[in-house]
Design an enzyme around this catalytic site. Structure first.
Site, PDB file in Angstrom:
ATOM      1  N   PHE A 379       0.794  -1.232   0.000  1.00 30.99           N
ATOM      2  CA  PHE A 379       0.000   0.000   0.000  1.00 30.99           C
ATOM      3  C   PHE A 379       0.827   1.284   0.000  1.00 30.99           C
ATOM      4  CE2 PHE A 379      -2.178  -3.174   2.876  1.00 30.99           C
ATOM      5  CZ  PHE A 379      -2.828  -3.812   1.823  1.00 30.99           C
ATOM      6  N   CYS A 380       1.953   1.270  -0.690  1.00 23.96           N
ATOM      7  CA  CYS A 380       2.823   2.464  -0.768  1.00 23.96           C
ATOM      8  C   CYS A 380       3.179   2.987   0.629  1.00 23.96           C
ATOM      9  CB  CYS A 380       2.183   3.586  -1.585  1.00 23.96           C
ATOM     10  SG  CYS A 380       1.797   3.099  -3.250  1.00 23.96           S
ATOM     11  N   ALA A 381       3.248   2.067   1.589  1.00 20.84           N
ATOM     12  CA  ALA A 381       3.675   2.435   2.948  1.00 20.84           C
ATOM     13  C   ALA A 381       4.514   1.257   3.446  1.00 20.84           C
ATOM     14  CB  ALA A 381       2.468   2.681   3.841  1.00 20.84           C
ATOM     15  N   CYS A 399       4.736   0.488  -6.470  1.00 15.89           N
ATOM     16  CA  CYS A 399       3.496   0.977  -5.892  1.00 15.89           C
ATOM     17  C   CYS A 399       2.320   0.335  -6.616  1.00 15.89           C
ATOM     18  CB  CYS A 399       3.444   2.482  -6.049  1.00 15.89           C
ATOM     19  SG  CYS A 399       1.981   3.220  -5.407  1.00 15.89           S
TER      20      CYS A 399
END
Ligand code: PLP
Length: 460
Positions: A379-381, A399
Site C-alpha cells: 500500500f505504498c507504505a 506501488c
C-alpha cells in the site's frame, strides 16, 4: 476446520442510505461464468464518483472553456467557476483569512509542491509510518529529514515529536503527518501534534488523502498550517487535488512549474535573457492551463458531503466499521493490523492477513469467486506494513503491485478493505461472508502467478 460460524448479525437499525455513486449497478463476471454486482471495497485507492459530482460535471461540460486566458463568454464562465471552486474548498476546509487553495494533480503533487517551496534549510520530521507520498518528497527535494520510529500510541507519537523538536530547536522545521492511515485507517492525533509542533516553532502539513473523504476538517480548529488531499479519493475522479494553507512560504518560493499562468510579465532584456515577474497567490504554483473540470468536481464533492452532513456520514461509517471489525474478530484466522491497538478510532480502511493464506491469493479469490474488489500489497507504505507484519522480510514492490507470489506461500503482504459514503451494508456483509467461506472451505478454483499477480487459472 475453522471455528467460524456463518452467522450474519441483523442490519443495524436506522442506518442511513449510502450516497449515490456511479458503478453501484455494475455487474462483473466471476470465474465460474456467473455475473454478480461488483462490491467496490477499495475506496482508499480511488473512490467511485458521487452521482452528484458526475451530474454537475456533465451539466458544466458544454460550457467548458479556457481559464484565465480567454475573452469569450465560456472562458469567462469557466474562469469564474474555477475561482468559485477555490472558494468551495476554502469553505469545506474552514480555512483562515489569508490561506490559499492551490489546485494540484493529487496529494502526491501537493506534497511535492510544498517540498519544493519550503525555505532553504528546512528540517522535515515524518513518522516512518507515512504513505510514500508523505515520506519521500522531502528527501527528493534535497531537504534533511528526521524519520521518527513507528509510535504505538497517540501519546508516544506526541512524545516522539516533542523530543525530536527539542533536539533540533533552530531554523524552519516542518512536520508532515497523515490524518488517517491508508493502511490501518487509524486516526492520528493531529491537534496534539500540531500544538506540540507550534510550541517548538515548527509548522505542520497534514496528508489528508484518507481523512478528507471521511471526516469534517477545520483547518482553523486544528490549527494546522497546510492540508493536502486528492479529488479521486473524495468521489471526484477528474485529475485534481488540493494543497491549502498558509500563503507566506508559498508566495516566497520559486514557482513549482515555470510557464504561462504563473508569470505576470515576461520581458526581453538587453543581454538577450528574459526577466520574469511571477504572480503571488495560487496562480504562482499553477502554471499551465488549469484543470477546471477537476477543480469543479472537487468543489461539487465538497458541497455534496457538506450537505449530506458530517454527523450522518460519520455515524453511518462508524456502524459499518463496527460491523466489519466485529465480523473479522470472530474469525480466528484473521489478524487485523493496528498500530495503536484494536480499539483505536479509524475511518473505513482496514488491513489484515489470514493465517495460512498468501494475501495476493486471498484477494484474487475474493475477486474471481465473489466479485469483491479489495487491494493487496504494501500500500505504498512499505515501512509501516513491514512493521505491522512483524518484521517479515518482503521484497520491494512497485506501488500498487503485489509481491510476486503463489498460492500457499508465506504472507509477505496484506489485504486492505476500504469503503466510504457510497458503500451499502450489503457489501460489508458479503465481504465478511466471503472471508468466512474462504477460510473455512478454501478457494474453489486454482490460481497461478501471472506477471507478478495472482490470478484464477482459466487455462484448460
Ligand atoms: N497519502 C495517503 C495517506 C494516501 O493514501 C495516498 C494514496 O493512496 C496518497 C497520499 C497519495 O495520493 P495520490 O496517489 O492521490 O497522489
Amino acid at each position: 476446520m475453522s471455528s467460524t460460524t456463518a452467522f450474519t448479525a441483523p442490519a443495524p437499525v436506522g442506518l442511513a442510505e449510502p450516497l449515490p455513486v456511479l458503478g453501484a449497478e455494475v455487474e462483473v463476471p466471476l470465474v465460474s461464468g456467473e455475473k454478480v454486482g461488483y462490491a467496490a471495497l477499495d475506496y482508499a485507492a480511488s473512490a467511485p464518483a458521487l452521482r452528484r459530482v458526475w451530474e454537475d460535471v456533465a451539466a458544466y461540460a458544454p460550457y467548458y472553456g479556457s481559464v484565465h486566458r480567454g475573452a469569450g463568454y465560456l472562458s469567462q464562465l469557466s474562469t469564474d467557476l474555477y475561482e468559485q471552486s477555490r472558494q468551495a474548498v476554502t469553505d469545506f476546509l474552514d480555512l483562515r483569512e489569508g490561506d490559499q487553495v492551490v489546485f494540484t494533480r493529487a496529494t502526491t503533487d501537493s506534497l511535492n509542491l510544498l517540498a519544493a517551496a519550503v525555505p532553504a534549510g528546512t528540517r522535515v520530521f515524518a513518522f516512518e509510518t507515512e504513505h510514500h507520498a508523505s515520506l519521500l518528497p522531502w528527501q527528493h527535494a534535497g531537504l534533511s529529514v528526521s524519520y521518527l520510529r513507528a509510535p504505538r500510541s497517540h501519546a508516544e507519537a506526541v512524545a516522539a515529536l516533542d523530543a525530536a523538536l527539542a533536539d533540533c530547536p533552530q531554523g524552519p522545521r516542518l512536520l508532515c503527518v497523515t490524518g488517517a492511515s491508508n493502511v490501518t485507517g487509524e486516526l492520528w492525533p493531529i491537534a496534539e501534534l500540531t500544538e506540540t509542533a507550534h510550541r517548538h516553532g515548527a509548522r505542520v502539513v497534514v496528508d489528508a488523502a484518507q481523512l478528507a473523504p471521511h471526516h469534517r476538517i477545520s483547518v482553523r480548529e486544528l490549527d494546522v498550517d497546510w492540508i493536502a488531499f486528492s479529488g479521486h479519493k473524495l468521489y471526484a475522479p477528474f485529475g485534481a487535488g488540493v494543497l491549502a494553507g498558509r500563503a507566506d512560504w508559498l508566495d516566497a518560493a520559486e514557482p513549482y512549474l515555470a510557464g504561462g499562468g504563473a508569470s505576470r510579465t515576461v520581458a526581453r532584456q538587453e543581454d538577450g535573457s528574459v526577466a520574469v515577474e511571477w504572480h503571488r497567490g495560487p496562480a504562482r504554483h499553477e502554471a499551465g492551463s488549469p484543470n477546471v473540470i477537476g477543480a469543479y468536481a472537487i468543489a461539487s464533492a465538497c458541497r455534496a458531503l457538506t450537505e449530506a452532513g458530517w454527523e450522518a456520514l460519520r455515524e453511518r461509517e462508524e456502524r459499518l466499521v463496527e460491523r466489519l471489525t466485529e465480523g473479522l474478530a470472530a474469525i480466528p484466522e484473521v489478524r487485523v493490523l493496528n498500530l495503536f491497538g484494536a480499539g483505536s478510532a479509524r475511518v473505513g480502511v482496514l488491513s489484515f492477513v489470514v493465517r495460512g493464506w498468501n494475501s495476493s491469493h486471498f484477494s484474487a479469490a475474493l475477486s474471481a469467486e465473489y466479485g469483491i474488489g479489495v487491494r493487496d500489497g504494501l500500500f505504498c507504505a512499505h515501512p509501516l506494513v513491514r512493521t505491522l507484519l512483524g518484521g517479515e522480510e518482503a521484497a520491494p514492490s512497485e506501488c500498487g503491485a503485489p509481491e510476486p507470489s503463489l498460492p500457499g506461500e508465506r504472507s509477505l503482504n496484506a489485504i486492505r478493505v476500504s469503503f466510504g459514503a457510497g458503500t451499502p451494508l450489503e457489501h460489508v456483509d458479503r465481504f465478511l461472508a466471503a472471508v468466512r467461506e474462504l477460510v473455512t472451505d478454501g478457494a474453489r478454483w486454482s490460481y497461478r502467478n501471472e506477471g507478478g499477480r495472482c490470478v484464477a487459472d482459466t487455462r484448460r
